[in-house]
Scaffold this active site. Structure first.
Site, PDB file in Angstrom:
ATOM      1  N   GLU A 132       8.757  -9.849 -23.224  1.00  0.00           N
ATOM      2  CA  GLU A 132       9.221 -11.002 -24.003  1.00  0.00           C
ATOM      3  C   GLU A 132      10.456 -11.561 -23.299  1.00  0.00           C
ATOM      4  OE1 GLU A 132      10.172 -12.445 -28.560  1.00  0.00           O
ATOM      5  OE2 GLU A 132      10.275 -10.305 -28.102  1.00  0.00           O
ATOM      6  N   HIS A 198       9.763 -18.811 -27.736  1.00  0.00           N
ATOM      7  CA  HIS A 198      11.151 -19.283 -27.659  1.00  0.00           C
ATOM      8  C   HIS A 198      11.199 -20.583 -26.858  1.00  0.00           C
ATOM      9  CE1 HIS A 198      12.943 -15.697 -29.519  1.00  0.00           C
ATOM     10  NE2 HIS A 198      11.954 -15.047 -28.931  1.00  0.00           N
ATOM     11  N   HIS A 219       5.112 -15.188 -32.230  1.00  0.00           N
ATOM     12  CA  HIS A 219       5.697 -15.337 -33.573  1.00  0.00           C
ATOM     13  C   HIS A 219       5.865 -16.823 -33.960  1.00  0.00           C
ATOM     14  CE1 HIS A 219       9.392 -15.519 -31.221  1.00  0.00           C
ATOM     15  NE2 HIS A 219       9.551 -14.213 -31.164  1.00  0.00           N
ATOM     16  N   ASP A 281       6.936  -7.251 -35.085  1.00  0.00           N
ATOM     17  CA  ASP A 281       8.154  -7.599 -34.336  1.00  0.00           C
ATOM     18  C   ASP A 281       9.276  -6.640 -34.727  1.00  0.00           C
ATOM     19  OD1 ASP A 281       9.692  -8.973 -32.480  1.00  0.00           O
ATOM     20  OD2 ASP A 281      10.243 -10.589 -33.845  1.00  0.00           O
TER      21      ASP A 281
END
EC number: 3.5.1.25
Length: 395
Positions: A132, A198, A219, A281
């Site tokens: 990530e 992101h 997410h 998460d």
């Protein structure tokens, strides 16, 4: 040989109200919807489920820690503790997930992960790393450490792909960054799942990302741009784009806090049920009762507070990962999103197995697949967890 009898068997489509599953050498060899059980013998053990639900093991493709440990601790015992902690809550397979960090720490992660594989006997099994970052939009960093956020450069990621591609299952990045499309194509060429995350991308940039191989929204809603205006004109952000585009699957932190009930219902209304994947998460505080913790490595991680069933940055302006376990995700989707049990379970079993290309190994209760199985009650309280045909947890 073992047969689990008198069970409600959960398939991706429905619940078989009464049946049995037979296991041999760690694999499922028979599944039947009947109350005519096999006969016990010296070589055939019968386990009476007592009417409990029999489910495929949960597959968590985005998880950072639990039980007081984080994968970024770069310690084999931490890996094993996380795997065993989450097995108690139904997770039988996971992708250990990194955080944006200095490259030296990431390189050490590869070594520790590889060493942990053969030692993980009693916990959720590892099916590859999820990287990530560090290629993220600064404005959507969330709890990611801004010191290490950067654009993708071949000089950095090509050696990683050369030396460690066999250890990487997925890599999350922002597709609008300079070099991110080339990066996405290279990741996909190596058979690694490429996910957008992101990100401050608008629709046109997301489309280009999809064309370059980005196939999963990391997410959804968290760390992601929404509708924006530029000189009075409206532009769809990453959130709207991921909901709209059929070529993107979405993962959601279904703890009921990151995404309240209306968002869960909206996602389930817009996206096909087989395109939604539930993730925890989870950070190191999952499975504990602490009120203060650390996100990421104990050495240089970020301090967080744990309250209201979620981890937050100390200023309370941003969430810092969840403290959910997999059983909570199923309860949330059933009780808040209004899904049938089989639909919710599919989002944590068959769906993640498919997107990882593991559907012929795990994710459903079917002949020939690994015997990764759970027994739980009406409240999704895990009673037994089986991995590779062996019980690793019994309440």
């Amino acid at each position: 040989m073992i047969s689990i009898i008198n069970a409600k068997i959960i398939t991706p489509y429905r619940v078989l109200e009464k049946g049995f599953v037979t296991i041999e050498d760690g694999r499922i060899i028979d599944v039947q919807a009947t109350d005519k059980w096999p006969t016990a013998s010296a070589n055939h053990q019968l386990i009476d489920a007592g009417g409990l639900y029999l489910s495929p093991g949960f597959i968590d493709i985005h998880i950072h820690g639990g039980g007081g440990s984080d994968f970024m601790d770069n310690d084999i015992d931490a890996y094993l503790n996380i795997a065993e902690t989450h097995a108690r809550y139904g997770t039988t397979a996971m992708l250990p997930t990194t955080l944006t960090s200095e490259q030296a720490l990431l390189l050490e992660t590869f070594k520790v992960y590889e060493q942990s594989l053969s030692k993980n006997k009693n916990g959720a099994q590892f099916y590859g790393l999820h990287l990530e970052g560090p290629y993220f939009a600064m404005e959507q960093r969330g709890a990611q450490d801004p010191r290490y956020i950067r654009n993708p450069e071949p000089e950095e990621y090509e050696p990683i792909l050369r030396d460690y591609k066999h250890l990487i299952a997925r890599w999350s990045a922002a597709p609008e960054l300079p070099g991110a499309l080339t990066f996405g194509r290279r990741v996909c060429e190596e058979g690694i799942l490429c996910a957008l995350a992101h990100t401050d991308a608008v629709y046109e940039e997301v489309v280009k990302g999809v064309e370059a191989g980005y196939r999963l929204a990391t997410h959804l809603y968290s760390g992601m741009s929404g509708m924006t205006r530029r000189n009075a004109y409206r532009y769809a952000g990453a959130i709207e784009s991921c909901l709209l585009l059929d070529d993107i699957d979405v993962e959601i932190i279904a703890d009921g806090t990151h995404l309240p009930e209306p968002f869960l219902k909206l996602i389930c209304k817009v996206k096909a049920k087989n395109q939604i994947i539930l993730i925890t998460d989870a950070m190191r505080a999952a499975g504990t009762n602490v009120t203060e913790s650390i996100l990421g490595s104990k050495v240089n991680g970020l301090p967080v507070v744990v309250e209201d069933d979620v981890a937050k940055l100390p200023d309370r302006k941003s969430f810092a990962g969840s403290v959910a376990t997999a059983d909570r995700l199923i309860r949330t989707m059933r009780n808040k999103a209004g899904l049938e049990l089989a639909e919710a379970v599919q989002m944590l079993t068959a769906n993640p197995a498919r997107i990882l290309g593991l559907q012929h190994q795990i994710g459903t209760i079917a002949k020939g697949l690994k015997a990764d199985l759970l027994l739980f009650d009406e409240d999704i309280q895990i009673q037994k967890t089986m991995i590779n045909g062996r019980f690793v947890y019994e309440k």
